[in-house]
Design a protein around this motif. Structure first.
Motif, PDB file in Angstrom:
ATOM      1  N   SER A  80      18.779 -20.176 -25.659  1.00 40.61           N
ATOM      2  CA  SER A  80      20.171 -20.203 -25.230  1.00 40.61           C
ATOM      3  C   SER A  80      20.452 -18.940 -24.418  1.00 40.61           C
ATOM      4  O   SER A  80      20.240 -17.829 -24.909  1.00 40.61           O
ATOM      5  CB  SER A  80      21.082 -20.263 -26.456  1.00 40.61           C
ATOM      6  N   PHE A  81      20.926 -19.126 -23.199  1.00 42.23           N
ATOM      7  CA  PHE A  81      21.244 -18.007 -22.320  1.00 42.23           C
ATOM      8  C   PHE A  81      22.751 -17.854 -22.193  1.00 42.23           C
ATOM      9  O   PHE A  81      23.505 -18.812 -22.347  1.00 42.23           O
ATOM     10  CB  PHE A  81      20.674 -18.236 -20.909  1.00 42.23           C
ATOM     11  N   ASP A 125      18.775 -14.241 -28.822  1.00 39.83           N
ATOM     12  CA  ASP A 125      17.737 -14.416 -29.842  1.00 39.83           C
ATOM     13  C   ASP A 125      16.490 -13.589 -29.541  1.00 39.83           C
ATOM     14  O   ASP A 125      15.855 -13.058 -30.445  1.00 39.83           O
ATOM     15  CB  ASP A 125      17.347 -15.891 -29.977  1.00 39.83           C
ATOM     16  N   LEU A 126      16.134 -13.493 -28.264  1.00 40.43           N
ATOM     17  CA  LEU A 126      14.938 -12.744 -27.867  1.00 40.43           C
ATOM     18  C   LEU A 126      15.253 -11.330 -27.384  1.00 40.43           C
ATOM     19  O   LEU A 126      14.330 -10.565 -27.081  1.00 40.43           O
ATOM     20  CB  LEU A 126      14.192 -13.503 -26.760  1.00 40.43           C
ATOM     21  N   ARG A 127      16.555 -11.030 -27.280  1.00 43.57           N
ATOM     22  CA  ARG A 127      16.998  -9.741 -26.724  1.00 43.57           C
ATOM     23  C   ARG A 127      16.324  -9.487 -25.374  1.00 43.57           C
ATOM     24  O   ARG A 127      15.746  -8.439 -25.119  1.00 43.57           O
ATOM     25  CB  ARG A 127      16.734  -8.604 -27.694  1.00 43.57           C
ATOM     26  N   LYS A 152      11.998 -21.367 -21.335  1.00 41.22           N
ATOM     27  CA  LYS A 152      12.962 -22.377 -20.915  1.00 41.22           C
ATOM     28  C   LYS A 152      14.158 -22.375 -21.844  1.00 41.22           C
ATOM     29  O   LYS A 152      14.020 -22.230 -23.057  1.00 41.22           O
ATOM     30  CB  LYS A 152      12.307 -23.762 -20.930  1.00 41.22           C
ATOM     31  N   GLY A 153      15.344 -22.537 -21.243  1.00 38.82           N
ATOM     32  CA  GLY A 153      16.554 -22.561 -22.034  1.00 38.82           C
ATOM     33  C   GLY A 153      17.722 -23.126 -21.264  1.00 38.82           C
ATOM     34  O   GLY A 153      17.566 -23.614 -20.141  1.00 38.82           O
ATOM     35  N   VAL A 154      18.894 -23.050 -21.880  1.00 33.21           N
ATOM     36  CA  VAL A 154      20.106 -23.598 -21.274  1.00 33.21           C
ATOM     37  C   VAL A 154      21.190 -22.529 -21.197  1.00 33.21           C
ATOM     38  O   VAL A 154      21.226 -21.596 -21.993  1.00 33.21           O
ATOM     39  CB  VAL A 154      20.635 -24.827 -22.043  1.00 33.21           C
TER      40      VAL A 154
END
Length: 86
Positions: free
Chosen positions: A22-23, A34-36, A74-76
């Motif tokens: 999620s971006f 989430d990944l910082r 990949k994300g949204v």
């Protein structure tokens, strides 16, 4: 491109296709909490865009972006006009 009945239908399908992160918009970049991780514009591309219209009484709809990074992440990103980001 597919036509979805709702934002959640689109997000679910994109997740099934590997868009799991999620971006959110950050100043001059995208941020994955989430990944910082921050991605500069040259580090990602928009693969797909979906517009979800307004319902009666609402000012604007929203846009859902399917994004992939140059490293394969990949994300949204869900963008709602008029909503403060960050």
């Amino acid at each position: 491109m597919k036509n979805y009945g709702s934002v959640q239908d689109a997000i679910s399908d994109l997740e099934n296709r590997g868009y799991t992160e999620s971006f959110e918009e950050d100043e001059h970049c995208l941020y994955c909490q989430d990944l910082r991780l921050r991605l500069a514009p040259e580090e990602f591309k928009v693969d797909e865009v979906y517009h979800f219209g307004t319902k009666a009484g609402e000012e604007a709809g929203c846009l859902l972006y399917a994004i992939s990074s140059s490293e394969g992440l990949k994300g949204v990103l869900l963008a709602e006009p008029g909503r403060e980001q960050g």
